[in-house]
Enzyme design. Structure first.
Site, PDB file in Angstrom:
ATOM      1  N   LYS A  45       1.503  -1.373  -0.517  1.00 51.37           N
ATOM      2  CA  LYS A  45       0.061  -0.613  -0.244  1.00 51.37           C
ATOM      3  C   LYS A  45       0.575   1.021  -0.486  1.00 51.37           C
ATOM      4  CE  LYS A  45      -4.154  -0.316   2.371  1.00 51.37           C
ATOM      5  NZ  LYS A  45      -4.790  -0.903   3.877  1.00 51.37           N
ATOM      6  N   SER A  69      -9.435  -2.600   2.945  1.00 46.35           N
ATOM      7  CA  SER A  69      -9.133  -1.592   2.003  1.00 46.35           C
ATOM      8  C   SER A  69      -7.605  -1.984   1.292  1.00 46.35           C
ATOM      9  CB  SER A  69      -8.667  -0.437   2.901  1.00 46.35           C
ATOM     10  OG  SER A  69      -7.468  -0.746   3.931  1.00 46.35           O
ATOM     11  N   SER A  88      -8.719  -5.015   6.983  1.00 47.97           N
ATOM     12  CA  SER A  88      -8.055  -4.734   5.456  1.00 47.97           C
ATOM     13  C   SER A  88      -7.147  -5.513   4.900  1.00 47.97           C
ATOM     14  CB  SER A  88      -7.620  -3.323   5.616  1.00 47.97           C
ATOM     15  OG  SER A  88      -8.726  -2.475   5.631  1.00 47.97           O
TER      16      SER A  88
END
Lengths: 93, 489
Positions: free
Chosen positions: B80, B155, B179
């Protein structure tokens, strides 16, 4: 939240907003604040506030010298630098 | 079909020499070329760097390396865009960090390197991890590999989409209010949010420091156990990291029976508002867990109705403090001004997207003089009550089971104009972070038309990851869901 002043709080937060953003964000934040208002109904008398899941205290490590970020690495992402320093606008007259 | 293997399957082929690390990486890159134009999970990939890592892994494999201390040798894993990887960009999908290059490795990244992983790519996310759909990325919205008219969740939407689309064998994300678990559920993969303090956050760009944790996205429960062994452990560079031994999580995987395991179903989560197909899949999963021998009881989390309001005070408050560092001086974008105040304000006004501005302003407000007690202090007290609810529940059960999300993946744009509705899509995942416990999501079925994944959430005691992995693995091995491949996979 009649006393929520978006212009004032955005200044505290150091976020410049356009008048359109002030209007839009102000309305949305009003809704969100209306929702979180419901916490007022919870009985919290006698409850200690919780800041972390595990209240670790006085966390320390041995005070031993070790390598850290080099001067160049620390400055490599700076938008403006000079003489090995970060450049900022004049702060003290 | 090399790109569809799990890590465990790939590791066996790497060890036997049937497949090279370069083959594994090239299979991922070829899959990216095939599908990422539609999925848009990756913000960027430094292919030369990844290929150099794979070549080094191949040299080590040829010399008989791997196994033992290097269980991930040659396994391509994507990150990420919130984790620092030395020499690579990290931008949190924000314009304010455009061009930033990490000067050091996050501890999680260093640990993956130490285990031999080939780390590649920057995966899309909601800006600064604030959001539930990736629509808050400053770059683009990642799309769900099961239906590209829908969001992948957020997210860490890029993490989930990349694994579901078989573009990476696993990915590493972060979870502040769901997330990891929410996008894993919406994309049909396994996602685990470790106990607060289990994985070091050194080198994770901070969002809400009392809630953030790093965790894996994988294709199987076994792979999640493997990655948890690599990621977990004490780190003197993160003062919130727990100095507790790391179990061999793979040892939790053997059981096929759940006899003696007590599972809790939350009374307060059964009050309407749930998608009927999600509800049906959840009920079927509970029956399956019972069939495996688990005993199911009802538990009560009386303050769960207040979790979202508590979260949307505490997380923005902490974010407003953490994001103060983006000041246009030390790194990132800078918009000049006549004085320091104007330089700071213009830089942040131009560099932050709408959701980040909303939360930074909200957080500043709830911490400001005259409002601190009414909002922030009160939220911290309600947080203590939420944690107490879980402590009471875990006196009676070994894990709590819920649907991960109330609905399957929603359409792009469906909730984008109403931040409050977007916030409420995380209703089942938020309290886990507030309580600091561990949680994971794994596939438990599909909707009919369109065919969209449904996630089952397991919540465990502090440091109860092995319990969750044991339950999840027994369930996974007795159901077909993890073998399904997304149309773009």
């Amino acid at each position: 939240m009649s006393d929520f002043n978006i212009h004032y709080v955005a200044r505290l937060a150091r976020v410049a907003l356009t008048p359109e953003e002030e209007q839009r964000l102000g309305g949305q934040l009003g809704n969100i604040l209306g929702y979180i208002e419901k916490l007022r109904t919870v009985d919290v008398s006698g409850v200690e506030p919780m800041s972390h899941a595990f209240p670790l205290a006085n966390v320390s490590r041995p005070d031993e010298p070790r390598s850290s970020l080099s001067h160049d690495d620390a400055l490599r992402n700076a938008p403006s630098r000079s003489g090995g320093l970060f450049v900022v606008p004049k702060i003290v007259e | 079909m090399l790109h569809r293997l799990t890590i465990s399957e790939l590791a066996g082929r790497l060890a036997s020499g049937h497949v090279s690390a370069t083959d594994a990486l090239e299979a991922c890159l070829a899959q990216v070329d095939r599908v990422d134009g539609d999925v848009r999970a990756f913000l960027s990939i430094d292919r030369d760097d990844a290929r150099a890592q794979a070549r080094a892994a191949d040299a080590e494999l040829a010399a008989g390396g791997g196994g033992g201390m290097r269980p991930l040798l040659g396994v391509p894993i994507a990150l990420k865009d919130v984790l620092c990887h030395r020499g690579q960009p990290v931008g949190c999908a924000s314009k304010i960090l455009e061009g930033y290059v990490s000067p050091y490795d996050a501890t999680a990244v260093a640990r993956l390197k130490a285990a031999g992983a080939v780390l590649f790519g920057r995966l899309n996310m909601d800006e600064f991890a604030m959001g539930s759909s990736t629509e808050n990325s400053a770059y683009w919205t990642t799309l769900n590999p099961w239906d590209t008219s829908r969001i992948p969740g957020g997210s860490s939407g890029g993490c989930a989409a990349a694994v579901a689309a078989n573009e990476a064998f696993a990915s590493i994300g972060s979870d502040t209010g769901g997330s990891i678990r929410q996008p894993a559920a919406l994309c049909g993969c396994v996602g685990l949010k470790p106990t607060y303090g289990r994985v070091s956050r050194y080198g994770l760009v901070a969002f809400a420091s009392s809630l953030d944790q790093i965790g894996p996205f994988t294709k199987s429960v076994g792979d999640a156990a493997l990655l948890m062994e690599a990621l977990s452990g004490h780190d003197p560079l993160d003062s919130t990291s727990l100095n507790e031994p790391v179990p061999r999580y793979r040892d939790a995987l053997g059981a096929t029976s759940l006899k003696g395991v007590r599972l809790g179903v939350v009374k307060e989560f059964q009050l309407g508002g749930m998608d009927t197909e999600v509800d049906a899949a959840f009920r079927a999963a509970m029956r399956q867990l019972e069939a495996l021998g688990a005993e199911v009881r009802e538990v009560s989390l009386p303050h769960s109705d207040h979790a979202a309001a508590t979260y949307y005070i505490i997380a923005p408050a902490e974010a407003s403090a953490n994001l103060a560092r983006f000041d246009g001086v030390r790194y990132g974008r800078r918009v000049e001004g006549p004085d320091a105040f104007e330089l700071n304000s213009r830089t942040r006004g131009s560099g932050f997207g709408p959701e980040v501005k909303r939360r930074v302003i909200l957080g500043t407000y709830v911490l400001s003089s005259g409002y601190y007690d009414a909002y922030y202090l009160r939220a911290q007290k309600v947080r203590a009550l939420i944690r107490r609810d879980f402590e009471h529940a875990f006196a009676h059960v070994d894990a709590i089971v819920t649907p991960t999300t109330p609905t399957p993946a929603f359409k792009v744009g469906e909730k984008a104009s109403d931040p409050l509705q977007m916030y409420l899509s995380d209703i089942f995942t938020i309290s886990c972070n507030l309580a600091g416990i561990c949680g994971m999501s794994l596939p438990c079925g599909f909707t009919r038309q369109p065919r969209l994944p449904i996630g089952l959430q397991l919540l465990g005691r502090p440091l109860g990851e092995a319990d969750l992995l044991r339950i999840a693995h027994a369930y996974e091995q007795s159901t077909p869901w993890h073998r399904e491949v997304a149309p773009l996979g």
